[in-house]
Enzyme design. Structure first.
Site, PDB file in Angstrom:
ATOM      1  N   ASP A 187       0.852  -1.334  -0.013  1.00  0.00           N
ATOM      2  CA  ASP A 187      -0.138  -0.111   0.153  1.00  0.00           C
ATOM      3  C   ASP A 187       0.829   1.441   0.187  1.00  0.00           C
ATOM      4  O   ASP A 187       0.131   2.444  -0.610  1.00  0.00           O
ATOM      5  CB  ASP A 187      -0.875   0.049   0.748  1.00  0.00           C
ATOM      6  CG  ASP A 187      -0.173  -0.140   2.423  1.00  0.00           C
ATOM      7  OD1 ASP A 187       0.770  -0.453   2.472  1.00  0.00           O
ATOM      8  OD2 ASP A 187      -1.100  -0.670   3.456  1.00  0.00           O
ATOM      9  N   ASP A 239       2.900   0.874  13.721  1.00  0.00           N
ATOM     10  CA  ASP A 239       1.741  -0.014  13.477  1.00  0.00           C
ATOM     11  C   ASP A 239       2.765  -1.366  14.607  1.00  0.00           C
ATOM     12  O   ASP A 239       2.656  -2.742  14.814  1.00  0.00           O
ATOM     13  CB  ASP A 239       2.019  -0.581  12.350  1.00  0.00           C
ATOM     14  CG  ASP A 239       1.464   0.579  11.565  1.00  0.00           C
ATOM     15  OD1 ASP A 239      -0.176   1.146  12.067  1.00  0.00           O
ATOM     16  OD2 ASP A 239       0.900  -0.159  10.447  1.00  0.00           O
TER      17      ASP A 239
END
Length: 738
Positions: free
Chosen positions: A74, A451
């Site tokens: 992404d 993350d």
């Protein structure tokens, strides 16, 4: 960007050549000439190994070439699988600062008839502030590229990024390509992607906010297109047999569980098209889904959903999810694999059928996961999970038991459908926010990323053996600091479920949570600093939406905290590396440099009238010195103070400075090496100065640019010439003179 089950909401010694590499003074004109010709300085660049750490949104095996595969991400570009070396090769590292938006790959396509051809649809965001997308075309498997800029935007890091593929070589003509967009309908090229025009006759109406075309798939000579903006009753799957006339696929399923076609795969043996559906495009928010197959011979649809979403799990949680990836076995008729997606409570799985969907087996139930190569995938638990956000699934057309699937963190693979391990070597997608290179100890680098939190790198060439920092486990790192005169003491901050701050007394190997934290730390953890001897902490707080809150101070290792009203809200605290009583801060709202002389209890303004208005301006202190401050203000240039911010002067040797850090001084030099991402002439690049910023040497080259690199940079205090660079999607790059 990515999501993991933490919270729901990226050592080699220097050679003798290091000392021989000297900076060449460049006038702005000379610098511009060197940059424009792509002159490469003698540096070798590699990834600090973590392994994955990002959302793998698509994987394609080439149908005609054994061992040839591609993966898209992404925000981290695309990769080609090198079967001989058993690792992924990055294909888009050449994209520079101005092209950062193209590192998100919306879709990819291969040409079955021409194995060397590869097409990528690139564009990270479809928002008004982002640039338009582009099609990259290669005739040599991604080694070199031709580029066509589009007039529309793509959204590789937006909802629906795991659908697709949205790019397809027409099965009737290799010169014809189809591109599905989010807001501008279906597009077509008849010259192998060189030029594009809207496709005529496509019946769906584009929306400025919707998903648009979610997938393109070929079934023999027919092309199918999924549409993500239907309401559950209107058609959402269209087809063309001649490349001109489009019609809804007759008899297609409807309802909430079949609202959005996510992916499709064609079984050429049985001539059946398998389609996965969900109520939303994902990867988040799906609560219903189904799997259907279309017999393309007679037009009959059959529902073959393995397990319907709904009900509850063993702990009473709702078992809601959608369906994501689908892959058919090129060698075995009726053998298909589909994935669940967004199944947080029960954990996602792959279902496999060998009888065309009459019966299914959950591969998770018998899976043995080996994450010894990337230990962070345990997420602080004893055993790893099968994974979340599974929308990319691919079966090797030459090996029926070679199956891979992508998650929000890695790419798992198997050769026997039972034993699984990350198949991720060479693919690094972390979005890095923090870098600390300790002056001594076992680790040369401690890093913090979005993350995956904080990592302790004893070796740069392997994923940290201790995995991610635990106690507590946290997601995105917001702060990381080491006491300059007491390097065994390190503190960190970030988003977590069990406290958002922690400290270490062994240089970052092991951690313990602060005994207490300010209430605001639960919803807005921000940057944190410790003074030179580790006796005082300053913690700033910024909510994810940008709201700024008062900073807090602790003088007892986080047991108690008190508000610091005079500290500028949301600013990054900077400790003086030599004097424990001194802290600094830069107020980007007003362009004011502030200082504290009482250990962070109070701050007063010093220099004023500096560049303001950008929260990403950064202030750093030179190691081993008191009051030696450097301020990067992006395109407003670089500034320096040698008296703790009382007076500030502009550094005239560079035009722009985005981030700056320090490393070991060159032999014979009296000042640390300075590294920055900035611009001396026309091109933003990575530079080093060995003479206190009087001159700069470009140390990256046009093949190594990695898009946007303005977050943080630091040199190694023990190895002259070695630099660590944070990227937004290509992990941590480290360079050394060769």
């Amino acid at each position: 960007m990515h999501a993991f089950p933490l919270s729901r909401r990226a050592v080699l010694a220097a050679t003798a050549a290091a000392a021989a590499l000297t900076a060449v003074p460049l006038t702005p004109g000379a610098a511009r000439a060197a940059e424009d010709t792509g002159e490469a300085r003698p540096y070798r660049w590699r990834n600090v190994v973590i392994g994955g750490t990002g959302f793998i949104t698509g994987v394609l095996f080439h149908p005609r070439v054994r061992g040839l595969a591609y993966a898209r991400t992404d925000i981290g570009g695309a990769y080609r699988w090198d079967d001989r070396a058993a690792r992924w090769v990055p294909l888009l590292d050449h994209l520079g600062w101005d092209d950062w938006n193209l590192l998100g790959v919306e879709a990819m396509a291969v040409d079955p008839a021409h194995p060397d051809r590869l097409y990528l649809a690139c564009g990270t965001y479809a928002q008004a502030w982002a640039g338009n997308g582009a099609i990259l075309r290669s005739e040599d498997r991604g080694r070199t590229w031709q580029r066509t800029d589009l007039t529309v935007k793509l959204g590789a890091n937006e909802d629906g990024r795991g659908t697709g593929e949205r790019l397809l070589v027409d099965p009737r003509d290799s010169d014809t390509l189809w591109l599905g967009t989010r807001h501008d309908g279906l597009w077509k090229s008849t010259d192998r992607g060189a030029t594009w025009t809207p496709a005529t006759g496509f019946p769906a109406t584009p929306s400025t906010t919707g998903q648009g075309v979610t997938l393109l798939a070929a079934a023999r000579r027919t092309v199918y297109a999924g549409w993500g903006d239907a309401d559950g009753s209107a058609p959402n799957l269209f087809r063309t047999a001649d490349g001109t006339t489009w019609e809804p696929a007759p008899g297609q399923p409807s309802g909430t569980a079949a609202k959005v076609p996510v992916r499709a795969a064609y079984d050429r043996h049985t001539r059946e098209l398998y389609v996965t559906y969900a109520d939303t495009p994902g990867p988040n928010g799906q609560s219903a889904g189904s799997v259907h197959k279309l017999c393309t011979v007679d037009g009959r649809w059959s529902e073959v959903t393995p397990v319907r979403p709904g009900g509850t799990t063993e702990d009473g949680s709702a078992d809601s999810f959608g369906y994501g990836g689908v892959a058919v076995d090129a060698r075995r008729p009726g053998t298909v694999v589909v994935s669940t997606n967004n199944r947080w409570a029960a954990v996602d799985t792959l279902f496999r059928t060998t009888d065309g969907g009459r019966t299914w087996t959950s591969l998770k139930d018998s899976a043995v996961l080996d994450v010894s190569e990337t230990p962070y995938l345990r997420w602080g638990e004893e055993r790893p999970k099968f994974g979340w956000w599974i929308q990319a699934v691919a079966l090797d057309p030459y090996d029926s038991e070679h199956l891979v699937y992508g998650t929000g963190a890695t790419l798992y693979g198997t050769r026997d459908l039972r034993r699984w391990a990350p198949q991720i070597r060479g693919l690094e997608e972390a979005s890095v926010t923090q870098l600390v290179s300790p002056p001594a100890g076992r680790a040369h680098l401690i890093s913090g990323s979005r993350d995956i939190g904080v990592m302790y790198h004893e070796r740069l060439t392997s994923s940290p053996a201790r995995g991610m920092a635990t106690n507590p486990v946290s997601g995105s790192a917001t702060g990381l600091a080491q006491a300059a005169r007491r390097p065994a003491y390190v503190v960190r901050a970030g988003w977590g479920d069990n406290g958002n701050g922690a400290y270490s007394h062994d240089g970052g190997r092991t951690w313990a949570p602060f005994a207490a934290q300010p209430d605001i730390a639960r919803s807005a953890p921000g940057p944190i600093a410790t003074n030179a001897d580790g006796s005082v902490l300053l913690w700033s707080f910024v909510h994810w939406d940008g709201t700024k809150h008062p900073a807090h101070r602790s003088a007892d290792n986080g047991t108690t905290w008190s508000e610091v009203p005079s500290f500028p809200k949301g600013a990054t605290p900077v400790a003086d590396p030599a004097d424990p009583t001194l802290f600094y801060a830069y107020d980007t709202d007003t362009g004011t440099l502030l200082a504290s002389t009482d250990g962070g209890r109070s701050f007063t303004a010093r220099a004023t009238g500096l560049p303001a208005g950008d929260a990403q301006y950064s202030l750093v202190a030179a190691p081993g010195r008191t009051g030696d401050l450097w301020l990067s203000t992006k395109f407003n240039g670089l500034y320096r103070s040698t008296d703790g911010g009382v007076t500030v002067t502009e550094v005239e040797s560079c035009r722009a400075s985005h981030t700056l850090g320090f490393g070991k001084a060159a032999d014979g030099a009296g000042y640390p090496a300075i590294y920055q991402v900035g611009a001396i002439g026309a091109v933003t690049a990575v530079y080093r100065s060995d003479d206190e910023a009087r001159s700069w040497t470009r140390i990256n080259d046009d093949r190594h640019q990695w898009g946007w690199t303005g977050e943080t940079i630091t040199g190694d205090p023990r190895v002259h010439g070695r630099v660590y660079l944070a990227t937004n999607g290509r992990g941590i790059q480290y360079g050394e003179p060769t």
